[in-house]
Scaffold this active site. Structure first.
Site, PDB file in Angstrom:
ATOM      1  N   LYS A 228       1.027  -1.406  -0.053  1.00 28.82           N
ATOM      2  CA  LYS A 228      -0.326   0.103   0.030  1.00 28.82           C
ATOM      3  C   LYS A 228       0.804   1.037   0.260  1.00 28.82           C
ATOM      4  O   LYS A 228       2.516   1.456   0.344  1.00 28.82           O
ATOM      5  CB  LYS A 228      -0.872  -0.128   1.069  1.00 28.82           C
ATOM      6  CG  LYS A 228      -1.824  -0.925   0.826  1.00 28.82           C
ATOM      7  CD  LYS A 228      -3.063  -0.909   2.018  1.00 28.82           C
ATOM      8  CE  LYS A 228      -4.654  -2.100   1.271  1.00 28.82           C
ATOM      9  NZ  LYS A 228      -5.151  -2.070   2.611  1.00 28.82           N
ATOM     10  N   ARG A 263      -3.357  -9.994   5.037  1.00 35.78           N
ATOM     11  CA  ARG A 263      -3.854 -10.205   3.388  1.00 35.78           C
ATOM     12  C   ARG A 263      -2.583  -9.996   2.748  1.00 35.78           C
ATOM     13  O   ARG A 263      -2.056  -8.949   2.598  1.00 35.78           O
ATOM     14  CB  ARG A 263      -4.727  -9.677   3.010  1.00 35.78           C
ATOM     15  CG  ARG A 263      -5.154  -9.524   2.333  1.00 35.78           C
ATOM     16  CD  ARG A 263      -6.667  -8.741   2.338  1.00 35.78           C
ATOM     17  NE  ARG A 263      -7.240  -8.819   1.065  1.00 35.78           N
ATOM     18  CZ  ARG A 263      -6.718  -7.901  -0.585  1.00 35.78           C
ATOM     19  NH1 ARG A 263      -6.630  -7.071  -0.021  1.00 35.78           N
ATOM     20  NH2 ARG A 263      -8.002  -7.630  -1.245  1.00 35.78           N
TER      21      ARG A 263
HETATM   22  N1  HH2 Z   1      -7.469  -4.120   0.989  1.00 38.23           N
HETATM   23  C1  HH2 Z   1      -7.775  -4.185  -0.087  1.00 38.23           C
HETATM   24  C2  HH2 Z   1      -8.888  -4.822  -0.656  1.00 38.23           C
HETATM   25  N2  HH2 Z   1      -9.828  -5.722   0.117  1.00 38.23           N
HETATM   26  N3  HH2 Z   1      -9.581  -6.228   2.483  1.00 38.23           N
HETATM   27  C3  HH2 Z   1      -9.717  -6.627   4.086  1.00 38.23           C
HETATM   28  N4  HH2 Z   1     -10.597  -6.902   4.735  1.00 38.23           N
HETATM   29  N5  HH2 Z   1      -8.663  -5.334   3.949  1.00 38.23           N
HETATM   30  C4  HH2 Z   1      -7.905  -4.992   2.986  1.00 38.23           C
HETATM   31  O1  HH2 Z   1      -6.868  -4.327   3.997  1.00 38.23           O
HETATM   32  C5  HH2 Z   1      -7.842  -4.870   2.083  1.00 38.23           C
HETATM   33  C6  HH2 Z   1      -9.273  -5.267   1.672  1.00 38.23           C
HETATM   34  C7  HH2 Z   1      -6.917  -3.094  -1.590  1.00 38.23           C
HETATM   35  O2  HH2 Z   1      -5.684  -3.966  -1.797  1.00 38.23           O
HETATM   36  P1  HH2 Z   1      -6.132  -4.701  -3.183  1.00 38.23           P
HETATM   37  O3  HH2 Z   1      -6.258  -6.185  -3.101  1.00 38.23           O
HETATM   38  O4  HH2 Z   1      -4.461  -5.353  -3.601  1.00 38.23           O
HETATM   39  O5  HH2 Z   1      -5.904  -4.215  -4.121  1.00 38.23           O
HETATM   40  P2  HH2 Z   1      -7.859  -3.583  -4.754  1.00 38.23           P
HETATM   41  O6  HH2 Z   1      -8.633  -2.848  -4.431  1.00 38.23           O
HETATM   42  O7  HH2 Z   1      -7.188  -2.347  -6.519  1.00 38.23           O
HETATM   43  O8  HH2 Z   1      -8.185  -5.219  -5.492  1.00 38.23           O
END
Ligand code: HH2
Length: 286
Positions: A228, A263
Site C-alpha cells: 500500500k 492479507r
Molecule cells: N485491501 C484491499 C482490498 N480488500 N480487504 C480487507 N479485509 N482488508 C484490506 O486491507 C483490503 C481488502 C486493497 O488491496 P488490493 O486488493 O490489493 O487492491 P484493489 O482494491 O485495488 O483490488
C-alpha cells in the site's frame, strides 16, 4: 458434509487457531492498484492461486472489484462473472483450498459460497448490502468486518478523526455487535482496521502502532498493508510490486502485537518472515 460445509469448517479452524494465517490476494480485476490485469484471465488466476498455495498461503482472498482509492464500482453481475469461474477452477484442482470472497454484495457472496468459497471479506463491514448479514448467518461462515471511512471513490480526499484508534475500535465493536444480534456466531467474526481505507499516512501509522487495542476486542485481527501507498511514502519505492520488504516489516510488527491474519500479495516473503517471528516470540515466552 458437502464441500462448502467442509471448507467453511476449515475456515473456522483457521479463525480459532493461534495463527498466523497468510491470506494470498487474488484480484480478478483489470484495475487493482498493484496487480490489475495480471489475473483477469481465469486460467492465469487459477495458476497464480495454486502458486500462492504452494508458497505457503493458508487461504486465498478472491475479489472481482478494485476498492483502491478513486475506483468505480462494477455491477454485481460483472463481479459474479469474474469471481465464480475462478473459484470453480481453483477448487477443481485444489478442492481443499479455503477461499474468501472479497465482496460487499450479498448476491456475489451467495454465488461464491455456492461455488465453494468458505468465508466472506466485507470491506463495508455489513453496511453495503442489507442482505449480507442474513446470508452470513444462514451460511454460518466466518466474515471479515473491515473499517472504512467514506467509500473508495472519495475516501482519501479528507479522512478525518479525533482519535483514529478509538474510533476504529468502537466501529468494529459496534459492527460485531450488529452481526451477533443478527445471529452471526461470535467465533465467526474477524476484524480489520482497513489500512488505507479513508485514512491518511498518520492514521495508518497510528493504527499499526496500536493494533493491540483492536486485538483487545477479542476477535482475530486481519491486517491488509500489502504494497500500500504508505509504504511508498516511507521508502520512496514507487513501483507497488517492489514494496515487499516494507510490507514484510508491517507483517512482523502486526504479528508481534497479536494480529492473526495477513492479507498479502507476496506470500513467500511474508510466510518466511512470519515463521521467524513466530519462532522468536514463542521461544521468548517460554
Ligand atoms: N485491501 C484491499 C482490498 N480488500 N480487504 C480487507 N479485509 N482488508 C484490506 O486491507 C483490503 C481488502 C486493497 O488491496 P488490493 O486488493 O490489493 O487492491 P484493489 O482494491 O485495488 O483490488
Amino acid at each position: 458434509m458437502g464441500r462448502t460445509a467442509r471448507n467453511t469448517a476449515r475456515a473456522g479452524t483457521l479463525t480459532a487457531g493461534p495463527g498466523p494465517v497468510v491470506v494470498g490476494i487474488l484480484n480478478v480485476t483489470p484495475d487493482s492498484f498493484s496487480d490489475g490485469g495480471d489475473f483477469f484471465d481465469p486460467e492465469a488466476a487459477a495458476e497464480h492461486a495454486a502458486a500462492m498455495l504452494d508458497e505457503g498461503a493458508d487461504m486465498l482472498d478472491v475479489g472481482g472489484e478494485s476498492t483502491r482509492p478513486g475506483s468505480d464500482p462494477v455491477s454485481q453481475e460483472e463481479e459474479i462473472r469474474r469471481v465464480v469461474p475462478v473459484l470453480k477452477r481453483i477448487l477443481s484442482v485444489r478442492p481443499e483450498a479455503v477461499i474468501s470472497v472479497d465482496t460487499y454484495r450479498s448476491g456475489t457472496a451467495k454465488a461464491a459460497l455456492e461455488a465453494g468459497a468458505s468465508l466472506v471479506n466485507d470491506v463495508t463491514a455489513l453496511r453495503g448490502d442489507p442482505g449480507m448479514v442474513s446470508l452470513i448467518e444462514e451460511a454460518a461462515c466466518p466474515v471479515i468486518l473491515m473499517h472504512m471511512q467514506g467509500e473508495p471513490k472519495t475516501m482519501q480526499k479528507e479522512p478525518n478523526y479525533q482519535d483514529v484508534v478509538r474510533e476504529v475500535r468502537d466501529f468494529l465493536a459496534e459492527r460485531a455487535e450488529y452481526a451477533v444480534a443478527a445471529g452471526v456466531r461470535l467465533e465467526n467474526i474477524i476484524v480489520d482496521p482497513g489500512i488505507g481505507f479513508g485514512k491518511n499516512f498518520q492514521h495508518n501509522l497510528a493504527l499499526l502502532r496500536n493494533l493491540d487495542a483492536l486485538v483487545d476486542l477479542g476477535f482475530p485481527v486481519l491486517i491488509g498493508t500489502s504494497r500500500k501507498s504508505f509504504v511508498e511514502r516511507i521508502t520512496g519505492v514507487q513501483e507497488a510490486r517492489d514494496r515487499v520488504f516494507g510490507t514484510v516489516a508491517t507483517t512482523v510488527l502486526a504479528f508481534e502485537q497479536g494480529a492473526t491474519f495477513f492479507r498479502v500479495h507476496d506470500v513467500r516473503a511474508n510466510r518466511q518472515a512470519l515463521a521467524v517471528a513466530e519462532a522468536v516470540l514463542h521461544t521468548s515466552r517460554r
